[in-house]
Design a protein around this motif. Structure first.
Motif, PDB file in Angstrom:
ATOM      1  N   GLU A 130      43.059  36.306  39.928  1.00 36.67           N
ATOM      2  CA  GLU A 130      43.658  37.533  40.450  1.00 36.67           C
ATOM      3  C   GLU A 130      42.827  38.083  41.601  1.00 36.67           C
ATOM      4  N   ASN A 131      43.548  38.638  42.588  1.00 34.13           N
ATOM      5  CA  ASN A 131      42.878  39.205  43.758  1.00 34.13           C
ATOM      6  C   ASN A 131      43.940  39.779  44.693  1.00 34.13           C
ATOM      7  N   ALA A 132      43.515  40.183  45.890  1.00 31.17           N
ATOM      8  CA  ALA A 132      44.474  40.618  46.909  1.00 31.17           C
ATOM      9  C   ALA A 132      45.285  39.395  47.350  1.00 31.17           C
ATOM     10  N   ILE A 133      46.525  39.595  47.743  1.00 29.52           N
ATOM     11  CA  ILE A 133      47.406  38.483  48.125  1.00 29.52           C
ATOM     12  C   ILE A 133      46.811  37.664  49.261  1.00 29.52           C
ATOM     13  N   SER A 134      46.203  38.330  50.237  1.00 30.17           N
ATOM     14  CA  SER A 134      45.619  37.600  51.368  1.00 30.17           C
ATOM     15  C   SER A 134      44.530  36.642  50.907  1.00 30.17           C
ATOM     16  N   ASN A 135      43.890  36.957  49.787  1.00 32.93           N
ATOM     17  CA  ASN A 135      42.839  36.104  49.247  1.00 32.93           C
ATOM     18  C   ASN A 135      43.397  34.775  48.751  1.00 32.93           C
ATOM     19  N   CYS A 136      44.635  34.789  48.261  1.00 34.19           N
ATOM     20  CA  CYS A 136      45.270  33.556  47.783  1.00 34.19           C
ATOM     21  C   CYS A 136      45.424  32.558  48.919  1.00 34.19           C
ATOM     22  N   LEU A 137      45.801  33.074  50.081  1.00 35.71           N
ATOM     23  CA  LEU A 137      45.967  32.206  51.251  1.00 35.71           C
ATOM     24  C   LEU A 137      44.618  31.776  51.801  1.00 35.71           C
ATOM     25  N   ALA A 138      43.713  32.738  51.973  1.00 28.79           N
ATOM     26  CA  ALA A 138      42.419  32.469  52.596  1.00 28.79           C
ATOM     27  C   ALA A 138      41.585  31.458  51.814  1.00 28.79           C
ATOM     28  N   ASN A 139      41.688  31.469  50.486  1.00 25.80           N
ATOM     29  CA  ASN A 139      40.865  30.588  49.661  1.00 25.80           C
ATOM     30  C   ASN A 139      41.611  29.361  49.140  1.00 25.80           C
ATOM     31  N   GLY A 140      42.840  29.183  49.597  1.00 23.83           N
ATOM     32  CA  GLY A 140      43.586  27.971  49.246  1.00 23.83           C
ATOM     33  C   GLY A 140      44.088  27.899  47.824  1.00 23.83           C
ATOM     34  N   PHE A 141      44.140  29.037  47.119  1.00 28.99           N
ATOM     35  CA  PHE A 141      44.600  29.012  45.730  1.00 28.99           C
ATOM     36  C   PHE A 141      46.054  28.569  45.614  1.00 28.99           C
ATOM     37  N   TYR A 142      46.820  28.746  46.690  1.00 30.77           N
ATOM     38  CA  TYR A 142      48.230  28.349  46.671  1.00 30.77           C
ATOM     39  C   TYR A 142      48.411  26.852  46.441  1.00 30.77           C
ATOM     40  N   GLU A 143      47.343  26.078  46.649  1.00 32.11           N
ATOM     41  CA  GLU A 143      47.435  24.632  46.426  1.00 32.11           C
ATOM     42  C   GLU A 143      47.583  24.317  44.942  1.00 32.11           C
ATOM     43  N   VAL A 144      47.070  25.196  44.096  1.00 33.51           N
ATOM     44  CA  VAL A 144      47.127  24.942  42.648  1.00 33.51           C
ATOM     45  C   VAL A 144      47.829  26.053  41.857  1.00 33.51           C
ATOM     46  N   THR A 145      48.067  27.189  42.501  1.00 31.83           N
ATOM     47  CA  THR A 145      48.813  28.271  41.837  1.00 31.83           C
ATOM     48  C   THR A 145      50.039  28.586  42.689  1.00 31.83           C
ATOM     49  N   LYS A 146      51.191  28.170  42.237  1.00 30.34           N
ATOM     50  CA  LYS A 146      52.416  28.322  43.015  1.00 30.34           C
ATOM     51  C   LYS A 146      53.203  29.587  42.665  1.00 30.34           C
ATOM     52  N   ASN A 147      52.552  30.511  41.949  1.00 28.45           N
ATOM     53  CA  ASN A 147      53.221  31.749  41.547  1.00 28.45           C
ATOM     54  C   ASN A 147      52.297  32.943  41.753  1.00 28.45           C
ATOM     55  N   ILE A 148      52.867  34.020  42.270  1.00 30.09           N
ATOM     56  CA  ILE A 148      52.126  35.272  42.407  1.00 30.09           C
ATOM     57  C   ILE A 148      52.972  36.381  41.791  1.00 30.09           C
ATOM     58  N   THR A 149      52.350  37.173  40.933  1.00 25.64           N
ATOM     59  CA  THR A 149      53.043  38.282  40.264  1.00 25.64           C
ATOM     60  C   THR A 149      52.451  39.600  40.739  1.00 25.64           C
ATOM     61  N   TYR A 150      53.335  40.517  41.132  1.00 21.06           N
ATOM     62  CA  TYR A 150      52.900  41.834  41.613  1.00 21.06           C
ATOM     63  C   TYR A 150      52.493  42.713  40.428  1.00 21.06           C
ATOM     64  N   THR A 151      51.292  42.495  39.931  1.00 21.38           N
ATOM     65  CA  THR A 151      50.804  43.306  38.808  1.00 21.38           C
ATOM     66  C   THR A 151      50.146  44.599  39.282  1.00 21.38           C
ATOM     67  N   ASN A 152      49.516  44.563  40.459  1.00 20.55           N
ATOM     68  CA  ASN A 152      48.815  45.748  40.990  1.00 20.55           C
ATOM     69  C   ASN A 152      47.959  46.409  39.910  1.00 20.55           C
ATOM     70  N   HIS A 153      47.242  45.584  39.170  1.00 25.36           N
ATOM     71  CA  HIS A 153      46.549  46.080  37.981  1.00 25.36           C
ATOM     72  C   HIS A 153      45.239  46.807  38.253  1.00 25.36           C
ATOM     73  N   ALA A 154      44.628  46.578  39.391  1.00 28.79           N
ATOM     74  CA  ALA A 154      43.356  47.244  39.683  1.00 28.79           C
ATOM     75  C   ALA A 154      43.216  47.437  41.185  1.00 28.79           C
ATOM     76  N   PHE A 155      42.473  48.463  41.560  1.00 27.51           N
ATOM     77  CA  PHE A 155      42.226  48.757  42.971  1.00 27.51           C
ATOM     78  C   PHE A 155      40.726  48.652  43.215  1.00 27.51           C
ATOM     79  N   VAL A 156      40.351  47.912  44.268  1.00 24.66           N
ATOM     80  CA  VAL A 156      38.923  47.686  44.532  1.00 24.66           C
ATOM     81  C   VAL A 156      38.531  48.242  45.906  1.00 24.66           C
ATOM     82  N   TYR A 157      37.479  49.038  45.895  1.00 27.92           N
ATOM     83  CA  TYR A 157      36.895  49.562  47.129  1.00 27.92           C
ATOM     84  C   TYR A 157      35.755  48.648  47.577  1.00 27.92           C
TER      85      TYR A 157
END
Length: 346
Positions: free
Chosen positions: A225-252
């Protein structure tokens, strides 16, 4: 006659002495003036450390801070951004700043909780309904509380960048709370984040950020889990083909300056300096929005599916777990959080 000659010699000696003294004083005045002028013209240069790489919106934000500070101080303060963790990870750079060995450090709010335990209130799941509430907090009384505590540590908190709301990247689709059952998900070593996923029925696994891609490949974990841009930047889309809008935590991302560096800034430049920093971190907040939007577009093109989920159900599950575990927070900080929420809702 001799008396007249002696008197004349004395007068000549006095005149010579006064002349020499005058030259000396003029020389000292000139030196003082030159020194003062030199100090006014001196350019201060500060090192700004961050773990994110130069392609990130966070780096873009840090560079914007440097640009705005140079502009607001008429070039008298220069900030050199050192990215990619070249000067250490978040915790170690914060420690360097505390010791006066680094000018500016950045760290997620959960990292600063190691020294300011009251900040753990910001680690809760579903604390904020939207980014406006989150901004009102650190731009208001919550920020004042953070800054007061940080000063006791030898730090001046000068700004609040952010990675914003976090969402779930998973191998299988997660559209309902029941889909979390048995899912092994990587989280930060954070009791509130881990409690949230436990309340959803998942199995949180704390591990360093750098290990999660391999863990996904090897099946050690099923999601992260992370910000959506992190999925692209770190290549997680190669192994995780699903993203769910949980918005479970906010990080400063807290921007903190060492006492040593702060004390070098002349009084008349401190306000312009802080104004420049603010313009920079506010710009980063928008860069994050743009990065997430662009990442979502590209990820869809790469075959990643996006799913909505009833966050009210997730929030209720977390609140129940939090009550059972008796999560409580400093009353003053709780009041400041409540005030930030009310200021936006009203």
């Amino acid at each position: 006659m001799k008396k007249h000659i002696i008197l004349l010699l004395i007068i000549l000696m006095l005149i010579t002495s006064i002349a020499i003294s005058g030259c000396s004083n003029n020389s000292k005045t000139s030196e003082t003036s030159n020194t003062s002028e030199s100090a006014q013209n001196e350019v201060l240069t500060f090192k700004f450390a961050m773990v994110d790489n130069e392609s990130s919106n966070y780096y873009k934000g840090a560079k914007k801070i440097a640009e705005e500070v140079a502009k607001s101080t008429n070039g008298k303060i220069n900030i050199e951004v050192v990215a990619g963790g070249a000067l250490g990870d978040e915790r170690s750079t914060v420690e360097l700043a505390m010791n006066g060995d680094l000018d500016i450090a950045t760290a997620a709010n959960s990292v600063l909780t190691n020294w300011i335990p009251e900040m753990s209130i910001l680690d809760q799941a579903y604390l904020w309904d939207n980014a406006d509430q989150a901004h009102a907090a650190v731009d208001g009384e919550v920020g004042n509380l953070i800054e007061a505590k940080a000063e006791e540590l030898g730090l001046h908190v000068i700004g609040y960048m952010e990675s914003g709301f976090r969402n779930v990247f998973s191998k299988k689709p997660i559209k309902d709370i029941s889909d979390f059952k048995g899912v092994k998900i990587r989280t930060m070593q954070n009791e509130y984040h881990m409690a949230a996923f436990e309340s959803f029925g998942a199995m949180p696994v704390a591990m360093p950020a750098g290990e999660q891609f391999t863990a996904l490949q090897q099946g050690t974990i099923d999601a992260c889990e992370n910000a959506i841009s992190n999925c692209l930047a770190n290549g997680f889309y190669e192994v995780t083909k699903n993203i769910t809008y949980t918005n479970h935590a906010f990080v400063y991302i807290i921007v903190a300056m060492s006492d040593n560096a702060w004390d070098k800034i002349p009084e008349d430049l401190r306000e312009p300096f802080l104004e420049g920093v603010k313009k920079g971190y506010e710009a980063q907040r928008q860069y994050l929005v743009e990065a997430n939007t662009e990442a979502e577009k590209k990820l869809k093109e790469l075959g990643v599916a996006f799913h909505t989920i009833d966050t009210n159900v997730l929030k209720a599950a977390y609140k129940e777990t939090a009550a059972k575990r008796k999560f409580t927070f400093d009353p003053e900080w709780q009041a400041a959080v409540d005030k930030a929420i009310a200021s936006v809702n009203n």
